[in-house]
Design a protein around this motif. Structure first.
Motif, mmCIF file in Angstrom:
data_model
loop_
_atom_site.group_PDB
_atom_site.id
_atom_site.type_symbol
_atom_site.label_atom_id
_atom_site.label_comp_id
_atom_site.label_asym_id
_atom_site.label_seq_id
_atom_site.Cartn_x
_atom_site.Cartn_y
_atom_site.Cartn_z
ATOM 1 N N THR A 21 24.728 0.369 22.596
ATOM 2 C CA THR A 21 23.841 1.585 23.034
ATOM 3 C C THR A 21 24.672 2.789 22.433
ATOM 4 N N LEU A 22 26.047 2.791 22.372
ATOM 5 C CA LEU A 22 26.677 4.004 22.364
ATOM 6 C C LEU A 22 26.982 4.014 20.611
ATOM 7 N N ALA A 23 26.923 2.737 19.910
ATOM 8 C CA ALA A 23 27.044 2.843 18.612
ATOM 9 C C ALA A 23 25.683 3.174 17.846
ATOM 10 N N MET A 24 24.599 2.807 18.590
ATOM 11 C CA MET A 24 23.227 3.187 18.175
ATOM 12 C C MET A 24 23.062 4.618 18.073
ATOM 13 N N SER A 25 23.516 5.383 19.349
ATOM 14 C CA SER A 25 23.379 6.742 19.391
ATOM 15 C C SER A 25 24.288 7.577 18.578
ATOM 16 N N ALA A 26 25.564 7.151 18.206
ATOM 17 C CA ALA A 26 26.538 7.803 17.173
ATOM 18 C C ALA A 26 26.168 7.725 15.938
ATOM 19 N N LEU A 27 25.582 6.591 15.451
ATOM 20 C CA LEU A 27 25.350 6.379 14.060
ATOM 21 C C LEU A 27 24.110 7.171 13.783
ATOM 22 N N GLY A 28 23.088 7.001 14.830
ATOM 23 C CA GLY A 28 21.615 7.709 14.753
ATOM 24 C C GLY A 28 21.806 9.177 14.615
ATOM 25 N N THR A 29 22.800 9.663 15.488
ATOM 26 C CA THR A 29 22.908 11.135 15.318
ATOM 27 C C THR A 29 23.910 11.581 14.147
ATOM 28 N N LEU A 30 24.774 10.741 13.416
ATOM 29 C CA LEU A 30 25.488 11.116 12.332
ATOM 30 C C LEU A 30 24.344 11.158 11.197
ATOM 31 N N LEU A 31 23.453 10.249 11.012
ATOM 32 C CA LEU A 31 22.730 10.088 9.901
ATOM 33 C C LEU A 31 21.678 11.404 10.046
ATOM 34 N N ALA A 32 21.343 11.584 11.508
ATOM 35 C CA ALA A 32 20.382 12.686 11.643
ATOM 36 C C ALA A 32 20.984 14.078 11.304
ATOM 37 N N ALA A 33 22.372 14.050 11.402
ATOM 38 C CA ALA A 33 23.155 15.370 11.115
ATOM 39 C C ALA A 33 23.127 15.766 9.633
ATOM 40 N N ILE A 34 23.348 14.595 8.890
ATOM 41 C CA ILE A 34 23.380 14.648 7.394
ATOM 42 C C ILE A 34 22.072 14.935 6.994
ATOM 43 N N ALA A 35 20.910 14.416 7.265
ATOM 44 C CA ALA A 35 19.567 14.704 6.983
ATOM 45 C C ALA A 35 19.171 15.939 7.260
ATOM 46 N N GLY A 36 19.536 16.183 8.589
ATOM 47 C CA GLY A 36 19.220 17.997 9.036
ATOM 48 C C GLY A 36 19.952 19.010 8.149
ATOM 49 N N LEU A 37 20.750 18.614 7.764
ATOM 50 C CA LEU A 37 21.512 19.680 7.100
ATOM 51 C C LEU A 37 20.851 19.601 5.484
ATOM 52 N N VAL A 38 20.608 18.554 5.020
ATOM 53 C CA VAL A 38 19.975 18.471 3.691
ATOM 54 C C VAL A 38 18.712 19.219 3.854
ATOM 55 N N LEU A 39 17.931 19.139 4.874
ATOM 56 C CA LEU A 39 16.619 19.567 4.887
ATOM 57 C C LEU A 39 16.654 21.021 5.354
ATOM 58 N N ALA A 40 17.832 21.381 5.987
ATOM 59 C CA ALA A 40 17.713 22.730 6.483
ATOM 60 C C ALA A 40 18.032 23.571 5.621
ATOM 61 N N LEU A 41 18.509 23.446 4.385
ATOM 62 C CA LEU A 41 18.840 24.126 3.107
ATOM 63 C C LEU A 41 17.787 24.838 2.554
ATOM 64 N N PRO A 42 16.498 23.807 2.245
ATOM 65 C CA PRO A 42 15.294 24.266 1.587
ATOM 66 C C PRO A 42 14.293 24.873 2.902
ATOM 67 N N ALA A 43 14.790 24.688 4.275
ATOM 68 C CA ALA A 43 13.897 25.254 5.214
ATOM 69 C C ALA A 43 14.447 26.707 5.617
ATOM 70 N N SER A 44 15.620 27.237 4.986
ATOM 71 C CA SER A 44 15.785 28.519 5.369
ATOM 72 C C SER A 44 15.880 29.461 4.478
ATOM 73 N N ARG A 45 15.908 30.814 4.554
ATOM 74 C CA ARG A 45 15.750 31.764 3.805
ATOM 75 C C ARG A 45 17.183 32.507 3.833
ATOM 76 N N THR A 46 18.005 32.096 2.994
ATOM 77 C CA THR A 46 19.415 32.780 3.169
ATOM 78 C C THR A 46 19.633 34.321 3.215
ATOM 79 N N HIS A 47 18.786 34.933 2.371
ATOM 80 C CA HIS A 47 18.690 36.514 2.185
ATOM 81 C C HIS A 47 17.262 36.952 1.858
ATOM 82 N N ALA A 48 17.305 38.174 2.144
ATOM 83 C CA ALA A 48 15.884 39.069 2.084
ATOM 84 C C ALA A 48 15.276 38.812 0.700
ATOM 85 N N GLY A 49 15.810 38.723 -0.408
ATOM 86 C CA GLY A 49 15.434 38.577 -1.688
ATOM 87 C C GLY A 49 14.990 37.100 -2.006
#
Length: 275
Positions: free
Chosen positions: A85-113
């Motif tokens: 259970t611990l391994a599932m949660s750690a690996l799942g969270t790690l994969l999610a953090a990588i995918a979340g960061l990749v998706l967060a870049l196009p999902a955010s407006r970094t500056h007004a222009g």
């Protein structure tokens, strides 16, 4: 006391609890009305729940959990399931953090222009990922991944990627723009601006979000085993189905110990990041 002191007393009366011009007051009143309507519309059998017969039945059921099964062979099985259970949660969270960061870049407006052409479709994707519960993702992924921790790990990763991606995008958009604007004025490209100006500012916040979601995924991983995704949940579903209440009590105790250890470790890590 002169006239100025009389016109401007050294104290102020507290504001009224409700003001017709206060938007927050109306919002709070609306939430309170929804809560009251929920209690009225639901058929809650409080009298039956607290009746003497119900309390006796609950007491008999709880009594079946004692004594817990402490045989060494079964404790080793519980310890292995806890590690899974611990391994599932750690690996799942790690994969999610990588995918979340990749998706967060196009999902955010970094500056007004910034044009941010992919902001809306990416946020819709993040909404879809986190709208489906982990249990449903696990049931769907069992078809392709089969029984075991693989489906549970992927289910945690997919759902948590939607959660972390949205949180990461909000953190990136709310980051102070001064250092990034200075680099843009020097002609630095967007990727280098993100790497050298924005990410260093929001990295502690991103790590804090990731650790908090890891805490949640420990609990979720324990539940995912109910549908055959491995770990303590699968062991729990098996022995509860056979009414092995002593073994069930031991498994529940293992869940409590695992969650307490991870909560303490995550809290300590967040305290270190906040310094």
């Amino acid at each position: 006391m002169d006239r100025r002191d009389a016109a401007n007393p050294p104290y102020r009366l507290p504001p009224p609890l409700f003001d017709a011009r206060c938007k927050a007051c109306w919002f709070t009143a609306g939430i309170a009305a929804l809560v009251v309507a929920s209690f009225v519309s639901l058929d809650l059998q409080w009298a039956q729940f607290f009746s003497a017969e119900a309390l006796r039945s609950m007491g008999r059921f709880l009594g079946e959990f004692f004594p817990p099964d402490t045989q060494p062979e079964f404790l080793r099985k519980v310890a292995w399931a806890a590690w899974e259970t611990l391994a599932m949660s750690a690996l799942g969270t790690l994969l999610a953090a990588i995918a979340g960061l990749v998706l967060a870049l196009p999902a955010s407006r970094t500056h007004a222009g910034a044009r941010a052409l992919w902001r809306t479709p990416t946020r819709l994707l993040l909404n879809a990922l986190r709208s489906v519960p982990e249990l449903v993702w696990a049931a769907l992924l069992l078809i392709s991944a089969g029984l075991g921790p693989m489906a549970g790990t992927l289910a945690l990763a997919v759902h948590t990627a939607g959660v972390l991606g949205r949180l990461f995008a909000e953190a990136i958009e709310n980051a102070p723009s001064g250092p990034a604007d200075a680099l843009r004025a020097q002609g630095v490209g967007p990727l280098r601006v993100m790497a050298y100006a924005t990410l260093p500012q929001v990295l502690p916040q991103l790590l804090s979000y990731t650790l908090y979601r890891w805490e949640n995924n420990i609990r979720a991983a324990a539940v995912l085993g109910v549908v055959g995704a491995g770990g303590l949940g699968q062991l729990l579903a098996f022995h509860m189905g056979l009414f092995h209440m002593g073994k069930t009590a031991t498994i529940l105790g293992g869940m409590l110990v695992l969650v307490a250890i991870v909560d303490a470790a995550s809290y300590g890590a967040r305290r270190l990041l906040a310094r």
